[in-house]
Write a protein that holds these residues in place. Structure first.
Motif, PDB file in Angstrom:
ATOM      1  N   GLU A 185      59.778  51.633  86.778  1.00  0.00           N
ATOM      2  CA  GLU A 185      59.615  51.807  88.233  1.00  0.00           C
ATOM      3  C   GLU A 185      59.865  53.251  88.631  1.00  0.00           C
ATOM      4  O   GLU A 185      59.163  53.811  89.477  1.00  0.00           O
ATOM      5  CB  GLU A 185      60.583  50.887  89.005  1.00  0.00           C
ATOM      6  CG  GLU A 185      60.162  49.427  89.002  1.00  0.00           C
ATOM      7  CD  GLU A 185      58.744  49.208  89.539  1.00  0.00           C
ATOM      8  OE1 GLU A 185      58.355  49.892  90.496  1.00  0.00           O
ATOM      9  OE2 GLU A 185      58.022  48.361  88.967  1.00  0.00           O
ATOM     10  N   ARG A 186      60.853  53.889  88.013  1.00  0.00           N
ATOM     11  CA  ARG A 186      61.157  55.291  88.325  1.00  0.00           C
ATOM     12  C   ARG A 186      59.959  56.182  87.959  1.00  0.00           C
ATOM     13  O   ARG A 186      59.581  57.076  88.701  1.00  0.00           O
ATOM     14  CB  ARG A 186      62.414  55.721  87.543  1.00  0.00           C
ATOM     15  CG  ARG A 186      62.835  57.120  87.857  1.00  0.00           C
ATOM     16  CD  ARG A 186      64.139  57.459  87.164  1.00  0.00           C
ATOM     17  NE  ARG A 186      64.316  58.900  87.150  1.00  0.00           N
ATOM     18  CZ  ARG A 186      65.133  59.543  86.336  1.00  0.00           C
ATOM     19  NH1 ARG A 186      65.890  58.867  85.497  1.00  0.00           N
ATOM     20  NH2 ARG A 186      65.218  60.860  86.371  1.00  0.00           N
ATOM     21  N   ARG A 221      53.515  58.730  91.626  1.00  0.00           N
ATOM     22  CA  ARG A 221      52.648  58.127  92.643  1.00  0.00           C
ATOM     23  C   ARG A 221      51.871  59.186  93.447  1.00  0.00           C
ATOM     24  O   ARG A 221      50.652  59.166  93.499  1.00  0.00           O
ATOM     25  CB  ARG A 221      53.514  57.252  93.560  1.00  0.00           C
ATOM     26  CG  ARG A 221      52.707  56.306  94.351  1.00  0.00           C
ATOM     27  CD  ARG A 221      53.537  55.188  94.945  1.00  0.00           C
ATOM     28  NE  ARG A 221      52.638  54.273  95.610  1.00  0.00           N
ATOM     29  CZ  ARG A 221      52.195  54.465  96.825  1.00  0.00           C
ATOM     30  NH1 ARG A 221      52.571  55.499  97.506  1.00  0.00           N
ATOM     31  NH2 ARG A 221      51.332  53.612  97.358  1.00  0.00           N
ATOM     32  N   THR A 222      52.596  60.116  94.078  1.00  0.00           N
ATOM     33  CA  THR A 222      51.953  61.054  94.998  1.00  0.00           C
ATOM     34  C   THR A 222      50.923  61.916  94.273  1.00  0.00           C
ATOM     35  O   THR A 222      49.780  62.052  94.703  1.00  0.00           O
ATOM     36  CB  THR A 222      53.013  61.971  95.651  1.00  0.00           C
ATOM     37  OG1 THR A 222      54.032  61.133  96.158  1.00  0.00           O
ATOM     38  CG2 THR A 222      52.424  62.792  96.762  1.00  0.00           C
ATOM     39  N   LYS A 226      47.943  49.981  88.932  1.00  0.00           N
ATOM     40  CA  LYS A 226      49.351  50.199  88.557  1.00  0.00           C
ATOM     41  C   LYS A 226      49.355  50.475  87.055  1.00  0.00           C
ATOM     42  O   LYS A 226      49.066  49.560  86.266  1.00  0.00           O
ATOM     43  CB  LYS A 226      50.165  48.937  88.876  1.00  0.00           C
ATOM     44  CG  LYS A 226      51.620  49.044  88.507  1.00  0.00           C
ATOM     45  CD  LYS A 226      52.346  47.742  88.849  1.00  0.00           C
ATOM     46  CE  LYS A 226      53.742  47.764  88.262  1.00  0.00           C
ATOM     47  NZ  LYS A 226      54.446  46.497  88.415  1.00  0.00           N
ATOM     48  N   LEU A 261      56.788  55.209  87.767  1.00  0.00           N
ATOM     49  CA  LEU A 261      55.675  54.939  88.696  1.00  0.00           C
ATOM     50  C   LEU A 261      55.906  55.655  90.030  1.00  0.00           C
ATOM     51  O   LEU A 261      54.984  56.228  90.602  1.00  0.00           O
ATOM     52  CB  LEU A 261      55.508  53.425  88.912  1.00  0.00           C
ATOM     53  CG  LEU A 261      55.022  52.635  87.694  1.00  0.00           C
ATOM     54  CD1 LEU A 261      55.051  51.129  87.983  1.00  0.00           C
ATOM     55  CD2 LEU A 261      53.611  53.065  87.271  1.00  0.00           C
ATOM     56  N   ARG A 262      57.160  55.646  90.500  1.00  0.00           N
ATOM     57  CA  ARG A 262      57.467  56.341  91.772  1.00  0.00           C
ATOM     58  C   ARG A 262      57.253  57.842  91.624  1.00  0.00           C
ATOM     59  O   ARG A 262      56.671  58.491  92.479  1.00  0.00           O
ATOM     60  CB  ARG A 262      58.934  56.084  92.160  1.00  0.00           C
ATOM     61  CG  ARG A 262      59.146  54.858  93.035  1.00  0.00           C
ATOM     62  CD  ARG A 262      60.499  54.905  93.733  1.00  0.00           C
ATOM     63  NE  ARG A 262      61.625  55.236  92.872  1.00  0.00           N
ATOM     64  CZ  ARG A 262      62.256  54.352  92.090  1.00  0.00           C
ATOM     65  NH1 ARG A 262      61.886  53.088  92.083  1.00  0.00           N
ATOM     66  NH2 ARG A 262      63.265  54.729  91.323  1.00  0.00           N
ATOM     67  N   ALA A 263      57.709  58.381  90.497  1.00  0.00           N
ATOM     68  CA  ALA A 263      57.631  59.833  90.300  1.00  0.00           C
ATOM     69  C   ALA A 263      56.181  60.306  90.234  1.00  0.00           C
ATOM     70  O   ALA A 263      55.860  61.413  90.658  1.00  0.00           O
ATOM     71  CB  ALA A 263      58.370  60.219  89.019  1.00  0.00           C
TER      72      ALA A 263
END
Ligand SMILES: Cc1cc2nc3c(=O)[nH]c(=O)nc-3n(C[C@H](O)[C@H](O)[C@H](O)COP(=O)(O)OP(=O)(O)OC[C@H]3O[C@@H](n4cnc5c(N)ncnc54)[C@H](O)[C@@H]3O)c2cc1C
Length: 385
Positions: A324-325, A331-332, A271, A327-329
């Motif tokens: 968090e935004r 991730r893929t 992370k 990390l989500r953006a």
């Protein structure tokens, strides 16, 4: 005073982030251990995707870089093949409707263009300033400097692009040692490259020849023993072995210079963030060079983070929801870059005939099926979302 963003490391990734934030009225501060005008890794060439070029255009450095003699070489075609197996594929820029599939860029020239753009910007850059630790409280990040007389730098968000992430506590890292070494060198051929790059999968592991000015940049992966032997060979023997591996695909090799080697490993942060802190670029993921993905994934980290910071109200920069935004953006694309590179090494680094046959088939199919080939090329060019 509390800055909005402190960036630790003004290498290609940290400097890109700083420049992408520079147009706003945010208080952005950059710390770099390098002395002003000094360049790390001046001998390295970076493989840049077309998407990376677009990022450099947006932050206003591509023009200067492209105008610098020998700083960029376009890759217009890539010939992918394997020794001793069926299957080969060629990717071409014109099929994708782009001027080049990617570029080979001099690290030194890129760093110089970024440093010059930073010096013209309103971003405050402190050279010869080493961060010793990055931590903080829920309210702010604190960057402690190695020079004990200096006060820590406090900011809403710390973005660490120092190449290793060594200064940030609390990040779990995973490491995979490939037990392989990359031998790199400059190689000249009787035939001009005309923008054609070669990626060849051999029993020793993957090899690449990347067009660079008037020569090729060679990346030859091998076991540590084999790499030592290759390093010890005289130029004629080295070139003869290289010619044998490439089966004259790139013409007859005439000269080799600047042979060096480094061990290959993959390391990534599970992370890439802690409270008030994001790590990005090589500090977040260091990948095997086989697919040329590492630097490009790092640049996309920088671009995405800049867009999210610019889209966040100033008072909320660095807070949990913003991180968090981010990390989500990421991730893929990040996982895909890591998995794609690792998968390629595992499949193509293995010489068992049972694997050699299907991988030849995969290359042939990718070459023959336009949709699959397009999807593969687009992922190499722009990354995944
Ligand atoms: C051995 C090796 C070989 C590679 N070969 C290739 C290749 O052939 N092709 C390719 O495309 N990519 C290659 N890469 C990857 C490429 O070098 C990286 O993707 C790229 O350099 C990442 O940029 P960065 O800005 O994240 O980090 P870096 O380029 O490492 O920059 C980090 C910056 O942070 C600064 N810094 C470091 N520590 C501190 C500190 N504590 N405080 C303040 N500042 C600090 C440094 O001075 C530097 O300016 C290679 C990587 C490695 C490790």
């Amino acid at each position: 005073m509390l800055a909005d963003v402190v960036i630790v490391g003004a290498g290609p990734v940290g400097a890109t982030l700083a420049l992408a934030l520079a147009g706003d009225d945010l208080d952005v501060r950059v710390l770099d251990a390098r002395a002003a005008g000094e360049t790390l890794r001046g001998d390295r060439s970076l493989a840049l995707s077309h998407g990376a070029r677009l990022i450099f255009e947006r932050i206003g450095v591509w023009g200067a870089l492209a105008a610098t003699p020998d700083a960029t070489t376009p890759i217009t075609r890539i010939d992918i093949s394997q020794a001793g197996g069926i299957g080969a594929m060629e990717l071409a820029a014109e099929e994708q409707g782009v001027p080049a599939l990617g570029y080979v860029v001099s690290y030194r020239a890129l760093q110089a263009a970024l440093d010059a753009a930073l010096a013209r910007s309103r971003v405050a850059v402190r050279h010869a300033t080493t961060a010793s630790s990055v931590g903080g409280t829920p309210a702010y990040a604190a960057v402690t400097l190695a020079a004990t007389e200096s006060d820590p730098v406090l900011a809403r968000l710390a973005a660490v692009a120092d190449g290793t992430g060594a200064s940030v506590a609390g990040i779990t890292r995973r490491r995979h040692d490939y037990g392989q070494v990359a031998v790199i060198a400059k190689v000249w051929s009787e035939k001009h490259h005309d923008g054609l790059a070669y990626e060849r999968f051999t029993p020793d592991g993957p090899m690449a020849l990347l067009p660079e000015g008037d020569h090729y940049g060679l990346v030859w992966t091998a076991t540590p023993e084999r790499a030592r032997a290759l390093q010890a060979e005289d130029d004629a023997a080295f070139l003869a072995e290289l010619a044998q591996r490439f089966a004259r695909r790139a013409g007859a090799f005439t000269k080799v210079a600047e042979r060096r080697s480094f061990p290959l490993a993959m390391e990534y942060a599970s992370k890439p963030a802690t409270a008030r802190c994001v790590v990005l670029g090589n500090a977040a993921q260091t990948l095997h060079p086989v697919a040329g993905q590492g630097f490009n994934v790092g640049l996309r980290d920088a671009w995405e983070l800049s867009q999210i910071v610019l889209d966040t109200p100033r008072g909320a920069v660095g807070e949990g929801p913003m991180i968090e935004r981010y990390l989500r953006a990421r991730r893929t694309d990040r996982i895909a870059g890591i998995a794609f590179t690792h998968g390629l090494v595992r499949i193509f680094g293995n010489d068992a005939p049972i694997v050699r046959w299907p991988r030849g088939l995969a290359l042939t199919l990718l070459g023959a099926v336009p949709a699959a080939k397009r999807a593969f090329t687009r992922a190499m060019l722009f990354g995944l979302r």
